[in-house]
Design a protein around this motif. Sequence first.
Motif, PDB file in Angstrom:
ATOM      1  N   GLY A   1     -10.628  -9.981  -0.921  1.00  0.00           N
ATOM      2  CA  GLY A   1     -11.137  -9.514   0.363  1.00  0.00           C
ATOM      3  C   GLY A   1     -12.372 -10.285   0.805  1.00  0.00           C
TER       4      GLY A   1
ATOM      5  N   TYR B   1     -13.043  -2.229   0.294  1.00  0.00           N
ATOM      6  CA  TYR B   1     -13.282  -0.780   0.177  1.00  0.00           C
ATOM      7  C   TYR B   1     -12.485  -0.189  -0.983  1.00  0.00           C
ATOM      8  N   GLY B   2     -11.198  -0.606  -1.079  1.00  0.00           N
ATOM      9  CA  GLY B   2     -10.374  -0.101  -2.169  1.00  0.00           C
ATOM     10  C   GLY B   2     -10.914  -0.495  -3.526  1.00  0.00           C
TER      11      GLY B   2
ATOM     12  N   ALA C   1       0.830  -1.204   0.000  1.00  0.00           N
ATOM     13  CA  ALA C   1       0.000   0.000   0.000  1.00  0.00           C
ATOM     14  C   ALA C   1       0.867   1.258   0.000  1.00  0.00           C
TER      15      ALA C   1
ATOM     16  N   SER D   1     -14.069   1.524  -4.233  1.00  0.00           N
ATOM     17  CA  SER D   1     -13.698   2.924  -4.535  1.00  0.00           C
ATOM     18  C   SER D   1     -13.189   3.053  -5.964  1.00  0.00           C
TER      19      SER D   1
ATOM     20  N   VAL E   1      -9.675  -6.792   9.125  1.00  0.00           N
ATOM     21  CA  VAL E   1      -9.365  -5.388   8.805  1.00  0.00           C
ATOM     22  C   VAL E   1      -8.774  -5.264   7.404  1.00  0.00           C
ATOM     23  N   LEU E   2      -7.824  -6.134   7.081  1.00  0.00           N
ATOM     24  CA  LEU E   2      -7.196  -6.067   5.761  1.00  0.00           C
ATOM     25  C   LEU E   2      -8.184  -6.439   4.656  1.00  0.00           C
TER      26      LEU E   2
ATOM     27  N   GLN F   1      -9.323  -7.160  -5.981  1.00  0.00           N
ATOM     28  CA  GLN F   1      -9.333  -6.743  -4.583  1.00  0.00           C
ATOM     29  C   GLN F   1     -10.616  -7.173  -3.879  1.00  0.00           C
TER      30      GLN F   1
ATOM     31  N   ARG G   1     -10.312  -3.486   4.018  1.00  0.00           N
ATOM     32  CA  ARG G   1      -9.565  -2.478   3.266  1.00  0.00           C
ATOM     33  C   ARG G   1      -9.520  -2.833   1.782  1.00  0.00           C
TER      34      ARG G   1
END
Length: 250
Positions: free
Chosen positions: A115, A245-246, A45, A249, A238-239, A111, A242
Amino acid sequence: MIDLTATLMPDGMADATFAILLATSFAGSLITVAFGIGGGALLLAVMATLVPPAALIPTHGVIQIGSNIGRAAVTFRHIYWPALPAFAAGSAIGAAIGGSVVVNLPPAWVQIGVGGFVMWSVLGKPPGAVRDWPFSVGVISSFLTMFFGATGLFVATFTKSQKLPRHAHVATHAALMTVQHGVKSLAFAVLGFCFASWAGFIAAMIAAGFLGTLFGKLVLNRMDERRFRIALNLMLIVLSLRLIYGGISD
């Protein structure tokens, strides 16, 4: 007098950028040893914002080889060896397929997919064929890593499913990721990436990561099994969030 820092930094990289990347390599290795996962994704990241896109995945892969070799070395006696042969064979096939694909998979979809799978692995129970079998995990994760870079989360679902003690989890995951990043880096070399111009930078990042590994092992030794499992699951969740979400987005 030779400016050692200048010889390690790629052309055009500022001192502050170099320092940030070294600190991140140290922190990433510490986190991965202490909590079982997370350092590779953290490093990727940060590198994604500071390293040219064309060099990001290849250099990250070689740095991760060094980082994972360091982790495997300091926890060598805990490695679960039966998982390695099938995983290595699957990794070779996955990297070969990934390297031959002409049209890249959309990174956002990768991603979200990775995830979502990891979240499913922590909170549910995905099919054993993609969770428990080292060959299939090697094929899928090595194919994805050619496009996405940090698929340690995916491999961690396999390591976690083996229900290994905390030291064995860290050691086995490090050995598996050494194999995967090694195969990936070889594939990028065959595809023509020039690693020589980044050699000094890669060596410095590996050295910083090994220092983080040594400090991380001290944390791991002080942690009990229950706390390690809780920390591992929290890091995975958590990862995963992320990544999702990435992807959304993008």
